[in-house]
Enzyme design. Structure first.
Site, PDB file in Angstrom:
ATOM      1  N   LEU A 133      -3.838 -10.618  -6.468  1.00  9.67           N
ATOM      2  CA  LEU A 133      -2.864 -10.869  -7.529  1.00  9.67           C
ATOM      3  C   LEU A 133      -1.728  -9.845  -7.509  1.00  9.67           C
ATOM      4  O   LEU A 133      -0.588 -10.169  -7.826  1.00  9.67           O
ATOM      5  CB  LEU A 133      -3.558 -10.821  -8.898  1.00  9.67           C
ATOM      6  CG  LEU A 133      -4.488 -11.984  -9.233  1.00  9.67           C
ATOM      7  CD1 LEU A 133      -5.217 -11.696 -10.533  1.00  9.67           C
ATOM      8  CD2 LEU A 133      -3.720 -13.291  -9.323  1.00  9.67           C
ATOM      9  N   ASP A 159       0.811  -1.224   0.000  1.00 11.28           N
ATOM     10  CA  ASP A 159       0.000   0.000   0.000  1.00 11.28           C
ATOM     11  C   ASP A 159       0.843   1.273   0.000  1.00 11.28           C
ATOM     12  O   ASP A 159       0.323   2.357  -0.295  1.00 11.28           O
ATOM     13  CB  ASP A 159      -0.924   0.029   1.217  1.00 11.28           C
ATOM     14  CG  ASP A 159      -1.988  -1.050   1.165  1.00 11.28           C
ATOM     15  OD1 ASP A 159      -2.455  -1.350   0.060  1.00 11.28           O
ATOM     16  OD2 ASP A 159      -2.343  -1.593   2.218  1.00 11.28           O
TER      17      ASP A 159
END
Length: 400
Positions: free
Chosen positions: A296, A141
């Site tokens: 993914l 992130d």
């Protein structure tokens, strides 16, 4: 004996194992600790005394694990409480450390992991325990404060950029191509979605619109832009963060993903599906596709960034040196010195500077309309993902 333990926590990435192998390789070279234990499944596994001696690994195995995605040591979502709320747990943990002659604890992970480093370091100081606690940053992130970028982000960003490029080409093969939406991770910060802007074809950005959590979603402005682009070229490509929010702070996915099945039952979906519903209900077009990258993007080592891999390794090496030099309650980090040529400096910061903080995308990286990122901002992302593929097609794109 003087031993250490390293563990991983939180979501996996393409390069978190590189950090672990960096620490192990550097210890094999310098012999700071007699044994390097792996704490399987993070602090949760250490509390079960689930330890493995990593000194048994060969150089070939170390190299293989360095290039292996996900968390080779296993992970956990276990949040260590404050000492006052969990005294027995702390006592048990330090008894295990003592039983195995562990003098240093290394934790590779994100926000909560560095909070654990902070808590354990403070406990050791308060109880006069001679032990070092060092954090190694990790998160796709990229929302960790102080550090310029977190290991794991560059590889995830590269995967997203390539996925946007290739799905853009996929979405442009028909005479009526409609609207394509790619949803990325990023609950609180938009770094991952923003990386989708790196995808270009024939010198033009693939993503017409990029939506971030940092900019409140304005449905009217959004539809106006979508309609304008669609009328101009018969196709719109959108990249959206899963954390896109409305002006009141609520998640778009929670309030607007109101699709119904053939029986009239509500079907829940993410931000991408919420946008699809908004577009189709507006009457612009019914031809809207959604690609949710989901997990993914976290461990796609086939598209790993070489810069990311090597920086993760070096941050592991530096973590060992910090402990050797007597530091504790610190996190091994890097800061950027320049974009071109790309250069970083390795240093450290207090775990308290990272724990319980979120690094948001600065609004000066966002275009004036709030629906893409600036060309200047691209300089931040490009060195982290490396050179992207270049493709060529023959058919006419039927752009109006």
């Amino acid at each position: 004996m003087k031993n250490c333990v390293i563990a991983q926590s939180g979501g996996p990435t393409s390069v978190i194992n590189s950090s672990v192998m960096g620490l192990l390789s550097k210890n094999n070279e310098l012999k700071v600790y007699d044994k390097v234990y792996a704490g399987l499944n993070g602090i949760e596994g250490i509390l079960k005394e689930d330890l493995v001696d990593m000194n048994l690994l060969t150089e070939e195995e170390i190299e293989t694990i360095k290039h292996t995605p996900s968390a080779a040591l296993g992970s956990c979502r276990y949040k260590l409480k404050e000492y006052e709320d969990s005294k027995e747990e702390y006592k048990k943990l330090f008894e295990i450390f003592a039983r195995h002659d562990i003098k240093a604890f290394f934790y590779a992970g994100g926000n909560d992991s560095q909070d654990t480093v902070r808590k354990l370091s403070a406990y050791a100081k308060d109880h006069n325990i001679d032990m070092n606690f060092i954090g190694i940053p990790k998160t796709v992130d990229n929302d960790l404060q102080v550090i310029d970028h977190a290991p794991g982000f560059g590889s995830a960003a590269r995967y997203i950029a390539v996925s946007v490029l290739e799905s853009y080409l996929d979405s442009m093969v028909y005479t009526n191509n409609g609207i394509f939406i790619t949803e990325t991770m990023g609950r609180d910060a938009g770094w991952l979605a923003a990386s989708g802007a790196l995808a270009t074809y024939n010198g033009r950005r693939c993503a017409d619109i990029v939506l971030l959590p940092e900019v409140p979603f304005d449905e009217e402005k959004f539809l106006s832009k979508v309609r304008k682009i669609y009328e101009e070229k018969g196709h719109v490509y959108i990249v959206a963060s899963e954390g896109v929010r409305l002006a009141d702070g609520s998640f778009l996915a929670a309030t607007k993903a109101h699709a119904h099945d053939s029986f009239g039952h509500a079907q829940l979906g993410g931000a991408g599906n919420a946008l699809k519903n908004i577009i189709t209900e507006s009457g612009i077009t019914k031809r809207v596709k959604v690609l949710e990258l989901s997990t993914l993007q976290r461990s796609a080592f086939h598209l790993a960034s070489e810069v990311d891999l090597e920086e993760a390794f070096k941050l592991g090496e530096r973590a060992l040196l910090l402990a050797r030099d007597g530091e504790t309650g610190k996190v091994s980090i890097l800061v950027r010195k320049s974009d071109e040529p790309y250069e970083v400096e390795y240093t450290a910061t207090d775990a308290s500077n990272i724990a319980n903080h979120v690094k948001y995308m600065p609004l000066d990286m966002v275009t004036e309309d709030g629906m893409n990122i600036t060309e200047e901002a691209m300089k931040y992302f490009r060195p982290l993902v490396g050179k992207l593929p270049e493709y060529r097609v023959i058919h006419h794109f039927h752009e109006k």
